[in-house]
Design a protein around this motif. Structure first.
Motif, PDB file in Angstrom:
ATOM      1  N   ARG A 130      21.597  -1.669  26.287  1.00  0.00           N
ATOM      2  CA  ARG A 130      21.589  -0.502  25.162  1.00  0.00           C
ATOM      3  C   ARG A 130      23.148  -0.209  25.030  1.00  0.00           C
ATOM      4  N   ASN A 131      23.761  -0.321  25.929  1.00  0.00           N
ATOM      5  CA  ASN A 131      25.443  -0.063  25.728  1.00  0.00           C
ATOM      6  C   ASN A 131      26.078  -1.191  24.818  1.00  0.00           C
ATOM      7  N   MET A 132      25.614  -2.335  24.858  1.00  0.00           N
ATOM      8  CA  MET A 132      25.916  -3.432  24.241  1.00  0.00           C
ATOM      9  C   MET A 132      25.510  -3.517  22.774  1.00  0.00           C
ATOM     10  N   GLU A 133      24.302  -3.102  22.657  1.00  0.00           N
ATOM     11  CA  GLU A 133      23.649  -3.051  21.315  1.00  0.00           C
ATOM     12  C   GLU A 133      24.372  -1.819  20.728  1.00  0.00           C
ATOM     13  N   LYS A 134      24.780  -0.563  21.015  1.00  0.00           N
ATOM     14  CA  LYS A 134      25.415   0.523  20.671  1.00  0.00           C
ATOM     15  C   LYS A 134      26.747   0.089  20.141  1.00  0.00           C
ATOM     16  N   ARG A 135      27.469  -0.777  21.036  1.00  0.00           N
ATOM     17  CA  ARG A 135      28.872  -1.397  20.727  1.00  0.00           C
ATOM     18  C   ARG A 135      28.947  -2.469  19.607  1.00  0.00           C
ATOM     19  N   HIS A 136      28.124  -3.191  19.822  1.00  0.00           N
ATOM     20  CA  HIS A 136      28.017  -4.582  18.979  1.00  0.00           C
ATOM     21  C   HIS A 136      26.932  -4.890  18.143  1.00  0.00           C
ATOM     22  N   GLY A 137      25.980  -3.937  18.084  1.00  0.00           N
ATOM     23  CA  GLY A 137      24.835  -4.430  17.166  1.00  0.00           C
ATOM     24  C   GLY A 137      24.140  -5.471  18.243  1.00  0.00           C
ATOM     25  N   ALA A 138      24.006  -6.740  17.612  1.00  0.00           N
ATOM     26  CA  ALA A 138      23.189  -7.862  18.096  1.00  0.00           C
ATOM     27  C   ALA A 138      24.083  -8.471  19.101  1.00  0.00           C
ATOM     28  N   PHE A 139      23.264  -9.175  20.052  1.00  0.00           N
ATOM     29  CA  PHE A 139      23.993  -9.634  21.294  1.00  0.00           C
ATOM     30  C   PHE A 139      23.235 -10.818  21.989  1.00  0.00           C
ATOM     31  N   VAL A 140      23.766 -11.504  22.807  1.00  0.00           N
ATOM     32  CA  VAL A 140      23.234 -12.673  23.327  1.00  0.00           C
ATOM     33  C   VAL A 140      23.110 -12.555  24.926  1.00  0.00           C
ATOM     34  N   VAL A 141      22.224 -12.642  25.710  1.00  0.00           N
ATOM     35  CA  VAL A 141      22.188 -12.968  26.974  1.00  0.00           C
ATOM     36  C   VAL A 141      22.043 -14.524  27.657  1.00  0.00           C
ATOM     37  N   LEU A 142      23.008 -14.899  28.109  1.00  0.00           N
ATOM     38  CA  LEU A 142      22.756 -16.400  28.719  1.00  0.00           C
ATOM     39  C   LEU A 142      22.112 -16.320  29.995  1.00  0.00           C
ATOM     40  N   ASP A 143      20.853 -16.493  30.271  1.00  0.00           N
ATOM     41  CA  ASP A 143      20.187 -16.338  31.268  1.00  0.00           C
ATOM     42  C   ASP A 143      20.252 -17.814  32.044  1.00  0.00           C
ATOM     43  N   PHE A 222      14.202  -5.252  22.768  1.00  0.00           N
ATOM     44  CA  PHE A 222      15.360  -5.480  21.757  1.00  0.00           C
ATOM     45  C   PHE A 222      14.999  -6.466  20.825  1.00  0.00           C
ATOM     46  N   PRO A 223      13.759  -6.206  19.961  1.00  0.00           N
ATOM     47  CA  PRO A 223      13.369  -7.256  19.318  1.00  0.00           C
ATOM     48  C   PRO A 223      14.255  -7.552  17.966  1.00  0.00           C
ATOM     49  N   GLU A 224      15.229  -6.675  17.702  1.00  0.00           N
ATOM     50  CA  GLU A 224      16.109  -6.835  16.330  1.00  0.00           C
ATOM     51  C   GLU A 224      17.153  -7.529  16.723  1.00  0.00           C
ATOM     52  N   ASN A 225      17.670  -7.005  17.896  1.00  0.00           N
ATOM     53  CA  ASN A 225      19.052  -7.260  18.192  1.00  0.00           C
ATOM     54  C   ASN A 225      19.455  -8.098  19.607  1.00  0.00           C
ATOM     55  N   GLY A 226      18.374  -8.478  20.405  1.00  0.00           N
ATOM     56  CA  GLY A 226      18.365  -9.219  21.557  1.00  0.00           C
ATOM     57  C   GLY A 226      18.063 -10.429  21.370  1.00  0.00           C
ATOM     58  N   CYS A 227      19.044 -11.540  21.679  1.00  0.00           N
ATOM     59  CA  CYS A 227      18.662 -12.741  21.994  1.00  0.00           C
ATOM     60  C   CYS A 227      19.013 -13.036  23.225  1.00  0.00           C
ATOM     61  N   ALA A 228      17.856 -13.711  23.975  1.00  0.00           N
ATOM     62  CA  ALA A 228      18.116 -14.160  25.401  1.00  0.00           C
ATOM     63  C   ALA A 228      17.739 -15.469  25.474  1.00  0.00           C
ATOM     64  N   VAL A 229      18.615 -16.599  25.932  1.00  0.00           N
ATOM     65  CA  VAL A 229      18.598 -17.869  25.981  1.00  0.00           C
ATOM     66  C   VAL A 229      18.385 -18.250  27.415  1.00  0.00           C
ATOM     67  N   ALA A 230      17.207 -18.923  28.003  1.00  0.00           N
ATOM     68  CA  ALA A 230      17.060 -19.489  29.109  1.00  0.00           C
ATOM     69  C   ALA A 230      17.938 -20.730  29.308  1.00  0.00           C
ATOM     70  N   ILE A 231      18.927 -20.857  30.172  1.00  0.00           N
ATOM     71  CA  ILE A 231      19.516 -22.122  30.302  1.00  0.00           C
ATOM     72  C   ILE A 231      19.448 -22.817  31.781  1.00  0.00           C
ATOM     73  N   GLU A 232      18.831 -23.832  31.813  1.00  0.00           N
ATOM     74  CA  GLU A 232      18.260 -24.416  33.213  1.00  0.00           C
ATOM     75  C   GLU A 232      19.207 -25.817  33.261  1.00  0.00           C
ATOM     76  N   PHE A 233      20.080 -25.703  34.108  1.00  0.00           N
ATOM     77  CA  PHE A 233      20.749 -26.809  34.495  1.00  0.00           C
ATOM     78  C   PHE A 233      20.178 -27.922  35.554  1.00  0.00           C
ATOM     79  N   LYS A 234      20.019 -28.908  35.333  1.00  0.00           N
ATOM     80  CA  LYS A 234      19.580 -29.917  36.288  1.00  0.00           C
ATOM     81  C   LYS A 234      20.535 -30.141  37.523  1.00  0.00           C
ATOM     82  N   LYS A 235      20.207 -29.891  38.704  1.00  0.00           N
ATOM     83  CA  LYS A 235      21.098 -30.140  39.648  1.00  0.00           C
ATOM     84  C   LYS A 235      21.986 -31.230  40.040  1.00  0.00           C
ATOM     85  N   ILE A 236      22.409 -31.871  39.063  1.00  0.00           N
ATOM     86  CA  ILE A 236      23.266 -33.021  38.917  1.00  0.00           C
ATOM     87  C   ILE A 236      24.533 -32.644  39.581  1.00  0.00           C
ATOM     88  N   PHE A 237      24.807 -31.311  39.727  1.00  0.00           N
ATOM     89  CA  PHE A 237      26.210 -30.475  40.010  1.00  0.00           C
ATOM     90  C   PHE A 237      26.369 -30.360  41.492  1.00  0.00           C
TER      91      PHE A 237
END
Length: 272
Positions: A130-143, A222-237
């Motif tokens: 909510r704080n990020m939305e208030k400050r920036h409008g749209a935001f991205v979550v890298l999950d 956050f249907p208008e302003n929240g984009c959450a991207v699920a990022i799965e790294f294969k454990k080659i690290f």
């Protein structure tokens, strides 16, 4: 001006650590944690190594270069924040890759404490966003998560590459039409990273479809302003059976995520 907040006490008492600053991008590592609450630790049938194999170690390090970040310190085997609350405690082996998590099931009181943790986390997450939305409008979550690809054992065959991309981008809970430019940028950005002299294999909704609770929660609240991207790294690290890290590859992942922040910021600004 960035504020750092962390629960005071020894590592076994920490819930999560947060950093918050002036950016519309936030990274989370909700399965990085290995700590287990004292009243349930002695009830677990799993060894530390067995728990670690299904946790997401080093994902906190991967998001460490971002201005905004949330790092969870509790193990998913205490409660899985990426599942709905009624399925977040692995009481049945079918919920946990066939693993028998408990030698003795926790009491209702203990289970209630774990569920309170789940509730508290999502209350904190919503207020932060909510704080990020208030400050920036749209935001991205890298999950950010990771996944195993050598389930047949340390000497067994790996999951075939066509079923196990190096980076899996999960998008099933989002409005793909609304956020397609963000997803395209994320995929292309990671494809520019090389591993062992070849570009990363980055695909969408192959090994995982992004059906976790956190992305669903963001898109619902956050249907208008929240984009959450699920990022799965294969454990080659890392070696998923011994836990031994490949620090160079981890550093590459961290640098790629860090540089993605400005790329996404520019895309969000162009959308305004």
């Amino acid at each position: 001006m960035r504020a750092d907040a962390e629960t005071i006490g020894n590592s076994g008492l920490r819930f999560w650590s947060t950093r918050y600053g002036d950016s519309p991008v936030i990274g989370t590592a909700i399965h990085d944690g290995h700590d287990v609450r004292g009243d349930v630790a002695g009830l677990m049938a799993l060894s530390d190594g067995e728990r670690l194999r299904e946790e997401d170690p080093f994902t906190a390090e991967m998001v460490s270069g971002l201005c905004n970040q949330i790092i969870v310190h509790r193990s998913r085997f205490e409660i899985d924040l990426n599942r709905q609350s009624d399925k977040a405690i692995y009481l049945d082996p079918d919920q946990a890759w066939g693993l028998n998590v408990w030698r003795e099931q926790p009491s209702d009181t203990a289970l209630g404490k774990s569920l309170n943790f789940h509730q508290d986390y999502y209350a904190m997450l919503e207020q932060t966003l909510r704080n990020m939305e208030k400050r920036h409008g749209a935001f991205v979550v890298l999950d950010v998560h990771s996944y195993n690809h050598r389930r047949a054992g340390p000497d067994g065959p790996a999951t075939p590459q066509d079923k196990a991309p190096d980076v899996n981008i999960g998008t099933s809970s989002m409005d793909r039409e609304r956020w397609g430019d963000i997803i395209d940028v994320v995929i292309e950005h990671f494809r520019e990273v090389e591993v062992n002299g070849r570009p990363l294999d980055v695909r969408e909704n192959v090994a995982f479809q992004g059906k976790g609770e956190q992305t669903r929660f963001v898109h619902e609240r956050f249907p208008e302003n929240g984009c959450a991207v699920a990022i799965e790294f294969k454990k080659i690290f890392m070696d998923e059976w011994t836990g031994e890290p490949d620090q160079l590859v981890i550093d590459q992942r961290r640098d790629a995520i860090t540089s993605l922040e400005q790329v996404l910021t520019d895309v969000l600004r162009r959308r305004q």
